[in-house]
Design a protein around this motif. Structure first.
Motif, mmCIF file in Angstrom:
data_model
loop_
_atom_site.group_PDB
_atom_site.id
_atom_site.type_symbol
_atom_site.label_atom_id
_atom_site.label_comp_id
_atom_site.label_asym_id
_atom_site.label_seq_id
_atom_site.Cartn_x
_atom_site.Cartn_y
_atom_site.Cartn_z
ATOM 1 N N LYS A 59 23.567 59.295 -1.392
ATOM 2 C CA LYS A 59 23.023 58.279 -1.878
ATOM 3 C C LYS A 59 23.704 57.600 -3.181
ATOM 4 O O LYS A 59 23.692 56.470 -3.586
ATOM 5 N N TYR A 60 23.946 58.608 -4.274
ATOM 6 C CA TYR A 60 24.722 58.372 -5.171
ATOM 7 C C TYR A 60 26.000 57.763 -5.097
ATOM 8 O O TYR A 60 26.398 56.704 -5.549
ATOM 9 N N LEU A 62 26.875 55.981 -2.350
ATOM 10 C CA LEU A 62 26.529 54.748 -1.767
ATOM 11 C C LEU A 62 26.325 53.815 -2.861
ATOM 12 O O LEU A 62 26.912 52.503 -2.780
ATOM 13 N N ASP A 63 25.476 54.084 -3.782
ATOM 14 C CA ASP A 63 25.272 53.188 -5.075
ATOM 15 C C ASP A 63 26.348 52.960 -5.697
ATOM 16 O O ASP A 63 26.644 51.924 -6.581
ATOM 17 N N GLY A 66 27.942 50.088 -4.306
ATOM 18 C CA GLY A 66 27.080 49.004 -3.861
ATOM 19 C C GLY A 66 26.675 48.696 -2.484
ATOM 20 O O GLY A 66 26.579 47.605 -1.978
ATOM 21 N N VAL A 67 26.421 49.777 -1.680
ATOM 22 C CA VAL A 67 25.918 49.856 -0.485
ATOM 23 C C VAL A 67 24.596 50.355 -0.115
ATOM 24 O O VAL A 67 24.656 51.698 -0.893
ATOM 25 N N THR A 68 23.770 49.936 0.299
ATOM 26 C CA THR A 68 22.265 50.661 0.552
ATOM 27 C C THR A 68 22.530 51.570 1.532
ATOM 28 O O THR A 68 23.319 51.537 2.398
ATOM 29 N N GLU A 69 21.502 52.547 1.555
ATOM 30 C CA GLU A 69 21.638 53.708 2.729
ATOM 31 C C GLU A 69 21.626 53.162 3.996
ATOM 32 O O GLU A 69 21.919 53.638 4.884
ATOM 33 N N GLU A 70 20.417 52.145 4.047
ATOM 34 C CA GLU A 70 20.174 51.446 5.183
ATOM 35 C C GLU A 70 21.262 50.544 6.019
ATOM 36 O O GLU A 70 21.724 50.808 7.177
ATOM 37 N N GLU A 71 22.173 49.942 5.080
ATOM 38 C CA GLU A 71 23.173 49.470 5.554
ATOM 39 C C GLU A 71 24.325 50.361 6.077
ATOM 40 O O GLU A 71 24.836 49.939 7.041
ATOM 41 N N ARG A 73 24.224 53.292 7.173
ATOM 42 C CA ARG A 73 23.486 53.878 8.301
ATOM 43 C C ARG A 73 23.677 53.182 9.714
ATOM 44 O O ARG A 73 23.992 53.659 10.760
ATOM 45 N N ARG A 74 23.350 51.772 9.354
ATOM 46 C CA ARG A 74 23.546 50.787 10.425
ATOM 47 C C ARG A 74 24.832 50.418 10.806
ATOM 48 O O ARG A 74 25.219 50.568 11.970
#
Length: 86
Positions: A59-60, A62-63, A66-71, A73-74
């Motif tokens: 998560k760190y 990805l932050d 600038g990408v969310t976890e949901e984006e 994983r999708r």
């Protein structure tokens, strides 16, 4: 006989590498088709590897990009045959 010559004579001789010839013997349109297919495969494989790497980021991390976890994983769940090449 000096020391350097003695040491060099004790070393095993390196075997000259064989020159492998993987060149395509086809000429004309067939060669062009195969090269385009190979380039397409390489591009799809690279995208798949980057998607798999994206799926492994924390998560760190990805932050940080600038990408969310949901984006993430999708995007990682997209199969390679649905990839779009520019």
């Amino acid at each position: 006989m000096n020391t350097i010559v003695a040491i060099q004579s004790l070393r095993p001789r390196a075997v000259a590498p064989r020159n492998a010839n993987f060149a395509c013997e086809h000429q004309g349109p067939a060669r062009n088709v195969f090269s385009r297919l190979w380039r397409r495969y390489c591009a799809l494989a690279a995208m798949r590897r980057s998607r798999l790497a994206l799926d492994e980021l924390s998560k760190y991390q990805l932050d940080d990009i600038g990408v969310t976890e949901e984006e993430a994983r999708r995007e990682a769940a997209v199969p390679f045959w649905r990839s779009r090449l520019l």
